[in-house]
Design a protein around this motif. Sequence first.
Motif: not given
Length: 671
Positions: A581-595
């Motif tokens: 489970x990961x969380x990363x900041x983006x220019x227009x918000x955020x992105x949560x990924x689950x691999x």
Amino acid sequence: MNLRRKLLLVALCTLALPVAGWLYVRQMETLLREGQAQALVASARAVARSLVATGAALPQSSRGWYVQQAANPITVDGYGDDWAPLTPWSQPLGPRGSVLLAEDAGGLYLYVQQRGTQRSRADAGDAGALRADHVVLELDRGDIRLRYLLASAAPGPFDARLLDPPVPGWPDRLSGQWQEDGGGWRVELRLPNALAVDRLALGIYDAAAGGDPLAVDARPLWRYSSVLSQELARLAPEDTRVRVLAAPGWVLAQSGRLQSGGPQPGWFAALVYRALLANRVEDAAPWTQDAPRLDLPEVARAREGRPATVWREGETRASVVLAAAVPIGAPGRVRGVLLLEQASTTVPLLANRALLMLLLTSFGVLLVAGGILLWFATRLSLRLGRLRDAAERAQLADGRMDDLFARGRFPMTAAEDEIGDLARSFERLFVAIGGYTDYLRTLASKLSHELNTPLAIVKSSLDNLEHALQANDALPPEAQPYLARARDGVARLGMLVRAMSEASRMERAIAAAEAEDVDLREVVRGCAEAYRPLVGTRTLACELPDAPLPMHCAPELIAQALDKLLDNALSFTPADGWLRLGLAAREDGAEITLANQGPPLPAAMQGRLFDSLVSLRDKATPGDAPHLGLGLYVVRLVAERHGGSASARNLEDGGGVAFALRLRNMPRQRL
């Protein structure tokens, strides 16, 4: 190629207008020239007829010896240095000879040249002089004709011997100079002006070639006539130069000057005229005023009795000269050629003025047409762009129509042109699609409402049937499995109906969720800690940013979406597998990924995973709860509620699948 570029190409087609105008101006220039040429030929013919009618001193034959005016004093020495300025106009005499005649106040000069490498020498008084190289000179005046033998046994001075009986007042012998070299020999002598001969006969005898030793070529003498020039000055039109030529082209008289009246064009106008408008003109060099002979094609045609005209370059900038050559005399008995020249700047000025007006008009038309086409293309592009944007925004990814129709009609439906027809067609299409989409969205709730009563009837009927058979001990043992299967099917149908109702309620709940300011990093961390007891023997890794990640969002919806993603991942991850489970900041918000580790996604299903009622899990066995494929659909709804999107992809190493949830800040409610 976009629409504006296409219309620009169409606008460039208007360049055909100046091209056609340019061709028209060139044709107009040609017509002006032809008209001016016809007028000048008429004037030249009138002057030629006047010369014949007034009895002007014109040549009586087509052959003669032309006597040039000596520009410098001539010394009789047998050398041609004094004759150099006159040499270009030497007159042929025999196969390899030539003669030059000139006069000044000192008399008439004769210079004869003969080319050859062999030489037979004898003095004029020798007995064999007629068999050696010599020149026979015959002087004629009226009825008097005297012949002289010019010969010399060596270079230097010589005395010519009279071949005819002497005549009182005429010389018995003539003195001259004889010179020779490896290329031939030359004879030079002077006749006093007192002789005043009107005809001259010359003959060169080459001993090596043989022939008649006394043969001569007798011709009248032609000179530049001041009297004839005065007559031309009286007859010639103004601002023209007129010349009378003997048939071979020798100038007998001339008068007038080339004057181009009116304004003179500038250097740029002259350049434009010569480069774009003027037809080909002849060089002005052969028409020089100082030349004693004009050997021109126009003179040759006039000598044959046909008038001829030619345009040549003028002496002033951008001027042209029109020359007309007409025969003098009756057809078949041409006594000479009249050459009339007229300079003109009118044709260039008129042509330049017409071209300038054409260019200005064409440029103005091109600017106006180009501006109108550019405005039309820009307006058309903007309207088509609005129509495209409206069509792209009219329907959301799940098929729902946005609030476009709530604010009014589809853009540009009131227009009366083809764009309006297209907009109205789009409006009708989207109305039909919206109605069908709304029907499909409410189908689940309608079905769940309509199926509840039939399911209840079937379930109660099965219960009553079973109780009735058991009470009477009439239920056969072999019927028991069929009754159990019927009950299981009714139970499964009931769960499907409840799930469809739950999905409808979930959509309404997600749409009504309120946002708050939270640290998204803490939301994801809390979910990860809650999931650890659920993963069992699997490994769960959580990758979070070091700094807080504030976001205006609905945290309970995000947690619900993560629950659905985890439930989906656990279904495909082996017992000893891993999850990340990961969380990363983006220019227009955020992105949560689950691999998660597991089988890759089929290529045909990657674009449909987040649709409703779509699932990749194995069909449930009898007695198990059915899986309706609503989990990933909820994930997509949560992402869209936050202005983002949900996606799935296979890992590069092929060992698993990664689901991504892109989130943006939800709009803040105004107080």
